[in-house]
Motif scaffolding. Structure first.
Motif, PDB file in Angstrom:
ATOM      1  N   LEU A   1       0.839  -1.202   0.000  1.00 35.41           N
ATOM      2  CA  LEU A   1       0.000   0.000   0.000  1.00 35.41           C
ATOM      3  C   LEU A   1       0.871   1.249   0.000  1.00 35.41           C
ATOM      4  N   ALA A   2       1.958   1.227   0.768  1.00 36.46           N
ATOM      5  CA  ALA A   2       2.839   2.394   0.861  1.00 36.46           C
ATOM      6  C   ALA A   2       3.468   2.734  -0.477  1.00 36.46           C
ATOM      7  N   VAL A   3       3.944   1.724  -1.196  1.00 41.82           N
ATOM      8  CA  VAL A   3       4.627   1.997  -2.462  1.00 41.82           C
ATOM      9  C   VAL A   3       3.628   2.478  -3.513  1.00 41.82           C
ATOM     10  N   TYR A   4       2.375   2.006  -3.444  1.00 45.26           N
ATOM     11  CA  TYR A   4       1.339   2.485  -4.370  1.00 45.26           C
ATOM     12  C   TYR A   4       0.980   3.943  -4.086  1.00 45.26           C
ATOM     13  N   VAL A   5       0.810   4.287  -2.812  1.00 46.16           N
ATOM     14  CA  VAL A   5       0.495   5.664  -2.428  1.00 46.16           C
ATOM     15  C   VAL A   5       1.650   6.594  -2.799  1.00 46.16           C
ATOM     16  N   ALA A   6       2.884   6.152  -2.565  1.00 45.19           N
ATOM     17  CA  ALA A   6       4.051   6.961  -2.935  1.00 45.19           C
ATOM     18  C   ALA A   6       4.084   7.201  -4.443  1.00 45.19           C
ATOM     19  N   GLY A   7       3.708   6.191  -5.221  1.00 47.20           N
ATOM     20  CA  GLY A   7       3.665   6.354  -6.674  1.00 47.20           C
ATOM     21  C   GLY A   7       2.620   7.371  -7.107  1.00 47.20           C
ATOM     22  N   ILE A   8       1.437   7.340  -6.487  1.00 46.04           N
ATOM     23  CA  ILE A   8       0.389   8.313  -6.828  1.00 46.04           C
ATOM     24  C   ILE A   8       0.863   9.730  -6.523  1.00 46.04           C
ATOM     25  N   TYR A   9       1.458   9.926  -5.346  1.00 52.82           N
ATOM     26  CA  TYR A   9       1.913  11.278  -4.974  1.00 52.82           C
ATOM     27  C   TYR A   9       3.004  11.772  -5.923  1.00 52.82           C
ATOM     28  N   ALA A  10       4.030  10.945  -6.136  1.00 55.39           N
ATOM     29  CA  ALA A  10       5.146  11.366  -6.989  1.00 55.39           C
ATOM     30  C   ALA A  10       4.708  11.550  -8.433  1.00 55.39           C
ATOM     31  N   GLY A  11       3.806  10.692  -8.912  1.00 55.45           N
ATOM     32  CA  GLY A  11       3.379  10.768 -10.307  1.00 55.45           C
ATOM     33  C   GLY A  11       2.551  11.983 -10.628  1.00 55.45           C
ATOM     34  N   ASN A  12       1.971  12.634  -9.611  1.00 54.68           N
ATOM     35  CA  ASN A  12       1.148  13.816  -9.837  1.00 54.68           C
ATOM     36  C   ASN A  12       1.897  15.110  -9.543  1.00 54.68           C
ATOM     37  N   LYS A  13       3.219  15.014  -9.395  1.00 57.55           N
ATOM     38  CA  LYS A  13       4.055  16.191  -9.208  1.00 57.55           C
ATOM     39  C   LYS A  13       4.947  16.398 -10.428  1.00 57.55           C
ATOM     40  N   LYS A  14       5.293  17.647 -10.677  1.00 57.67           N
ATOM     41  CA  LYS A  14       6.163  17.972 -11.800  1.00 57.67           C
ATOM     42  C   LYS A  14       7.601  17.664 -11.423  1.00 57.67           C
ATOM     43  N   LEU A  15       8.204  16.694 -12.103  1.00 54.78           N
ATOM     44  CA  LEU A  15       9.571  16.285 -11.825  1.00 54.78           C
ATOM     45  C   LEU A  15      10.436  16.445 -13.067  1.00 54.78           C
ATOM     46  N   GLN A  16      11.710  16.710 -12.827  1.00 56.47           N
ATOM     47  CA  GLN A  16      12.662  16.715 -13.932  1.00 56.47           C
ATOM     48  C   GLN A  16      12.818  15.289 -14.468  1.00 56.47           C
ATOM     49  N   ALA A  17      13.160  15.213 -15.723  1.00 51.08           N
ATOM     50  CA  ALA A  17      13.405  13.922 -16.373  1.00 51.08           C
ATOM     51  C   ALA A  17      12.200  12.994 -16.261  1.00 51.08           C
ATOM     52  N   ARG A  18      10.993  13.571 -16.269  1.00 54.31           N
ATOM     53  CA  ARG A  18       9.787  12.748 -16.109  1.00 54.31           C
ATOM     54  C   ARG A  18       9.664  11.712 -17.230  1.00 54.31           C
ATOM     55  N   THR A  19       9.953  12.144 -18.458  1.00 55.51           N
ATOM     56  CA  THR A  19       9.834  11.218 -19.583  1.00 55.51           C
ATOM     57  C   THR A  19      10.780  10.030 -19.423  1.00 55.51           C
ATOM     58  N   SER A  20      12.008  10.295 -18.979  1.00 60.11           N
ATOM     59  CA  SER A  20      12.970   9.209 -18.757  1.00 60.11           C
ATOM     60  C   SER A  20      12.498   8.281 -17.646  1.00 60.11           C
ATOM     61  N   ILE A  21      11.919   8.863 -16.605  1.00 62.86           N
ATOM     62  CA  ILE A  21      11.421   8.059 -15.486  1.00 62.86           C
ATOM     63  C   ILE A  21      10.303   7.135 -15.952  1.00 62.86           C
ATOM     64  N   VAL A  22       9.370   7.689 -16.740  1.00 57.50           N
ATOM     65  CA  VAL A  22       8.233   6.892 -17.214  1.00 57.50           C
ATOM     66  C   VAL A  22       8.706   5.749 -18.097  1.00 57.50           C
ATOM     67  N   ARG A  23       9.631   6.021 -19.015  1.00 59.66           N
ATOM     68  CA  ARG A  23      10.123   4.972 -19.915  1.00 59.66           C
ATOM     69  C   ARG A  23      10.882   3.894 -19.151  1.00 59.66           C
ATOM     70  N   PHE A  24      11.706   4.309 -18.203  1.00 62.11           N
ATOM     71  CA  PHE A  24      12.470   3.341 -17.415  1.00 62.11           C
ATOM     72  C   PHE A  24      11.532   2.448 -16.613  1.00 62.11           C
ATOM     73  N   GLN A  25      10.520   3.059 -15.975  1.00 60.75           N
ATOM     74  CA  GLN A  25       9.581   2.284 -15.168  1.00 60.75           C
ATOM     75  C   GLN A  25       8.746   1.335 -16.024  1.00 60.75           C
ATOM     76  N   GLU A  26       8.428   1.756 -17.232  1.00 63.89           N
ATOM     77  CA  GLU A  26       7.676   0.882 -18.125  1.00 63.89           C
ATOM     78  C   GLU A  26       8.473  -0.382 -18.428  1.00 63.89           C
ATOM     79  N   GLY A  27       9.754  -0.214 -18.721  1.00 60.77           N
ATOM     80  CA  GLY A  27      10.606  -1.370 -18.981  1.00 60.77           C
ATOM     81  C   GLY A  27      10.787  -2.240 -17.747  1.00 60.77           C
ATOM     82  N   MET A  28      10.974  -1.606 -16.586  1.00 60.52           N
ATOM     83  CA  MET A  28      11.160  -2.373 -15.353  1.00 60.52           C
ATOM     84  C   MET A  28       9.888  -3.129 -14.975  1.00 60.52           C
ATOM     85  N   THR A  29       8.726  -2.523 -15.251  1.00 59.84           N
ATOM     86  CA  THR A  29       7.460  -3.188 -14.944  1.00 59.84           C
ATOM     87  C   THR A  29       7.279  -4.427 -15.813  1.00 59.84           C
TER      88      THR A  29
END
Length: 599
Positions: A248-276
Motif C-alpha cells: 500500500l505504501a509503495v502504491y500511495v508513494a507512486g500516486i503522490y510522486a506521479g502527480n508532481k512535476k519532476l525533472q526527467a519525467r519522460t525518462s522516469i516513465v520509460r524506465f519504469q515501463e521497462g522495469m514493470t
C-alpha cells in the motif's frame, strides 16, 4: 562457475522467450500473463526439468516485483482519477475482499472438505484482484474503457492487496499456533490498523521524500529513474519492516510522486515501463517454475469448480453489494465484476501456508494455481468482448498520433514535444497552430529548418514545439489523423445533444416530472452530472437519470464539457436478474411499482 553460467543462460533464455511471446499473444489475443505462467510451467520440473522449489526465494522475488509494478501503477494514476473512484474502489478493496473471502471459503468448505477456518484461508488467498493483470489489460490491452470504470478497477487492484495479505497472514498464524479467532480478536484489529495506517502514512511520506530528493539533489539525468525506483523500494522495505503494508505504501508513494512535476519525467516513465515489464515476466516465470503440474489432476475438478464459483458468483455478489450505494449502472457494475482477475498476488499468498508449515500447505498452493489459470483464461481472454457487449469501450476522440515528449534541462517551465505530421491530420489540412505554442524546428527529409521558413507542413514532417505544461491535449487533436466514425457512435453518445449550461429544471420538465430533487433542479446539467459522479467530468462519462442517459460528448482543451449527448433509449441491463441494480435504481423501481399499484 559453470553452474552459474548455465543458470544465467537458462534464466536469460526464459525471459527472452517470454518477451517474444508477446507477439504471439497480440496475434491470437491470448492473455499475455497467462503465457508467462505457462512458459514457467513448461520449463519446470515436469517439463524441461528445471527444478526450482525454493518457496522463500520465490516469495521474496515476487514481492519485490509486485512492489515495482504497484509503484508504476500508482505513478500512472492521475489524482483526478483517484479522487473520482476512491470511495467505491476502497470499499471494494476492503469489504469486497472480505466478502469474497467468506463466500469462496464457504464453497471451499464443501468442495475440498476443509474446515471453516481452512476454507476462509483459501478464500483470503484468492480474494484480491491482481494489479499486474488488471493494469496490463486496461493500459496495454488495446481498449479504451470509460474513465470512471477504469479508475475504479485500477485503484481497487492497487489497494486491495493489503487486506488479502492481512487476512492470509493472520489466518496462517492462527492455524500454525492452533489458536482461535476469539483468542486474538483485539490483536487482529490492532494489526489491521497498523498495516493500513502505516501503509498510508509512510506511503505519503515516501512520496514527499521522492519528490523533494529529485527536485533538490542535482541528480544526473540518466540516474534519475534509478533514484526514483530505489527510493520506492526503500519505502516498500522500510514500511514492511516496521509492520505496515509495504504494498500500500509503495502504491500511495507512486500516486503522490506521479502527480508532481519532476525533472526527467519522460525518462522516469520509460524506465519504469521497462522495469514493470521485466518484473511481470520474472514474477510469473518464477511462480510457474515453482509449481508441480503432475500434482494438479488430484484436485483439478474441485479447483476448477471453485474458480468458476469465484468468477460467476462470489466476485459479482461482492462487487454488487459494495457498489450498491454508488451510482454505477448495471453495465458498469457488471464490467467491474467481470474484471476481477486473479494472478501473481494470489499465488504469492499461497506460498505462506507452506512457509507456515500448515498441514495442507501444498494443497492451498496447487488449488490457487489452478484458480489463477482459469481466471486468466476466462476473464483475460474475454475482457474486450465483454467490454464491447456492455458498452464500456469509448469511441476514440482523436485518431492515431505520433508524438514524442522530450525532457528539458533544469527547471524550465515548458515542455518540448515532437510531432510527426500524419495523413488527414487537421494541421496538414491547413489548421493553424495556436499562438501559445512555439514551433521551433521542422525536420523534412532529414534536413533541419526553422519553422518560419518551412512553409506549409507536409506529411511525415517532424515538428518540434515548446508549450506550457498541461496544454498538449489541443495540440494532440491538431496532429492526430482523422478518426473513423463508427455506426455505433450515435448509439453510444445519444441521438441528440444539449448544452451543459442548461438547468436541471429544464431537464426535469422535459423528461420528468420527478426525476430530480429540488436542489438538483437548480444546478446546471454539467453540475448535476458532476454531483452524481462525484468528480470532474471526462469524455464519455455517463449518468442515467430515470429513462434517459446523459453522456459527455465533447470536452475542451481544459477538460470542461462543451457538449452533452442525450440517449432516450433505455439502457439494456447487464443481466436479466436484478443483481446489479444500484440503490437509487432500487428506490426508483419501488416507487414505480407502488405508483402502478395505486393506479
Amino acid at each position: 562457475m559453470d553452474t552459474f553460467y548455465i543458470v544465467t543462460l537458462a534464466s536469460t533464455a526464459l525471459v527472452l522467450i517470454a518477451a517474444f511471446s508477446s507477439l504471439l499473444a497480440e496475434r491470437f489475443g491470448a492473455p499475455l500473463l497467462l503465457l508467462f505462467l505457462l512458459i514457467g510451467l513448461v520449463a519446470g520440473v515436469d517439463g524441461l526439468g528445471i527444478d526450482f522449489s525454493n518457496n522463500s526465494a520465490a516469495y521474496m522475488l515476487g514481492s519485490i516485483a509486485l512492489a515495482i509494478i504497484l509503484f508504476d501503477s500508482g505513478y500512472g494514476t492521475s489524482m483526478q482519477s483517484f479522487k473520482q473512484a476512491s470511495f467505491p474502489a476502497l470499499t471494494l478493496a476492503t469489504f469486497g475482499v472480505l466478502l469474497t473471502a467468506v463466500l469462496f471459503g464457504v464453497a471451499a468448505r464443501f468442495l475440498l472438505d476443509f474446515s471453516w477456518l481452512e476454507g476462509l484461508l483459501l478464500g483470503s488467498i484468492v480474494a484480491s484482484t491482481d494489479a499486474a493483470a488488471v493494469f496490463f489489460l486496461l493500459r496495454t490491452g488495446g481498449i479504451s474503457i470509460r474513465d470512471r470504470v477504469r479508475s475504479t478497477l485500477e485503484v481497487e487492484s492497487g489497494t486491495n492487496d493489503p487486506m488479502a495479505i492481512f487476512l492470509t497472514a493472520a489466518l496462517v498464524g492462527i492455524m500454525a499456533n492452533n489458536q482461535g479467532l476469539d483468542d486474538i480478536g483485539l490483536d487482529l484489529l490492532i494489526l489491521f490498523a497498523k498495516q493500513i495506517g502505516g501503509g498510508l502514512l509512510l506511503g505519503l511520506g515516501g512520496g514527499v521524500l521522492i519528490v523533494q530528493i529529485i527536485r533538490r539533489v542535482p541528480v544526473e539525468r540518466g540516474l534519475a529513474p534509478i533514484f526514483v525506483l530505489a527510493l520506492a523500494l526503500l519505502v516498500f522495505a522500510y514500511t514492511s519492516a516496521i509492520g505496515g503494508s509495504g504494498f500500500l505504501a509503495v502504491y500511495v508513494a507512486g500516486i503522490y510522486a506521479g502527480n508532481k512535476k519532476l525533472q526527467a519525467r519522460t525518462s522516469i516513465v520509460r524506465f519504469q515501463e521497462g522495469m514493470t515489464w521485466l518484473a511481470q515476466i520474472i514474477m510469473f516465470l518464477v511462480l510457474g517454475l515453482l509449481a508441480t503440474p503432475s500434482q494438479f489432476p488430484q484436485i483439478a475438478l474441485p479447483a476448477i469448480a471453485l474458480a468458476i464459483f469465484l468468477v460467476f458468483i462470489a466476485r459479482p455478489i461482492a462487487v454488487w453489494l459494495c457498489l450498491l450505494p454508488f451510482d454505477y449502472t448495471q453495465r458498469e457494475t457488471g464490467f467491474v465484476a467481470w474484471v476481477g482477475l486473479r494472478g501473481a498476488v494470489s499465488i504469492l499468498l499461497a506460498i505462506l501456508p507452506i512457509l507456515g508449515n500448515l498441514e495442507n500447505g501444498q494443497l492451498y498452493f496447487n488449488t490457487t494455481f489452478i484458480v489463477v489459470m482459469v481466471s486468466l483464461a476466462i476473464q483475460g481472454w474475454t475482457v474486450k468482448p465483454i467490454a464491447r457487449r456492455l458498452g464500456q469501450i469509448v469511441p476514440p476522440q482523436i485518431g492515431a498520433i505520433d508524438k514524442l515528449e522530450l525532457d528539458l534541462p533544469g527547471t524550465a517551465n515548458h515542455e518540448l514535444l515532437a510531432y510527426r505530421v500524419v495523413a488527414d491530420s487537421p494541421v496538414l489540412r491547413g489548421e493553424r497552430i495556436p499562438r501559445w505554442a512555439r514551433p521551433s524546428l521542422v525536420i523534412r527529409d532529414g534536413i533541419s529548418m526553422r519553422y518560419q521558413y518551412a512553409g506549409r507542413l507536409r506529411e511525415n514532417d517532424q515538428v518540434y514545439l515548446f508549450i506550457a505544461p498541461g496544454y498538449s491535449r489541443l495540440l494532440d487533436r491538431l496532429f492526430a489523423s482523422k478518426v473513423a466514425v463508427s455506426e455505433n457512435d450515435n448509439e453510444f453518445f445519444g441521438t441528440f445533444t444539449i448544452a451543459p449550461t442548461r438547468t436541471g429544471e429544464e431537464l426535469d420538465a422535459a423528461y420528468g416530472p420527478g426525476l430530480l430533487s429540488k436542489a438538483e433542479k437548480s444546478m446546471t446539467i454539467a453540475e448535476l452530472m458532476e454531483q452524481r459522479l462525484g468528480g470532474k467530468l471526462d469524455y464519455a462519462d455517463r449518468v442515467k437519470i430515470g429513462r434517459i442517459v446523459l453522456i459527455v460528448r465533447q470536452t475542451d482543451e481544459h477538460g470542461n464539457a462543451t457538449m452533452i449527448g442525450v440517449s432516450l433509449e433505455p439502457v439494456a441491463p447487464a443481466t436479466r436478474l436484478p443483481l446489479f441494480l444500484n440503490l437509487r435504481e432500487i428506490i426508483h423501481a419501488i416507487r414505480e411499482y407502488t405508483r402502478k399499484r395505486r393506479k
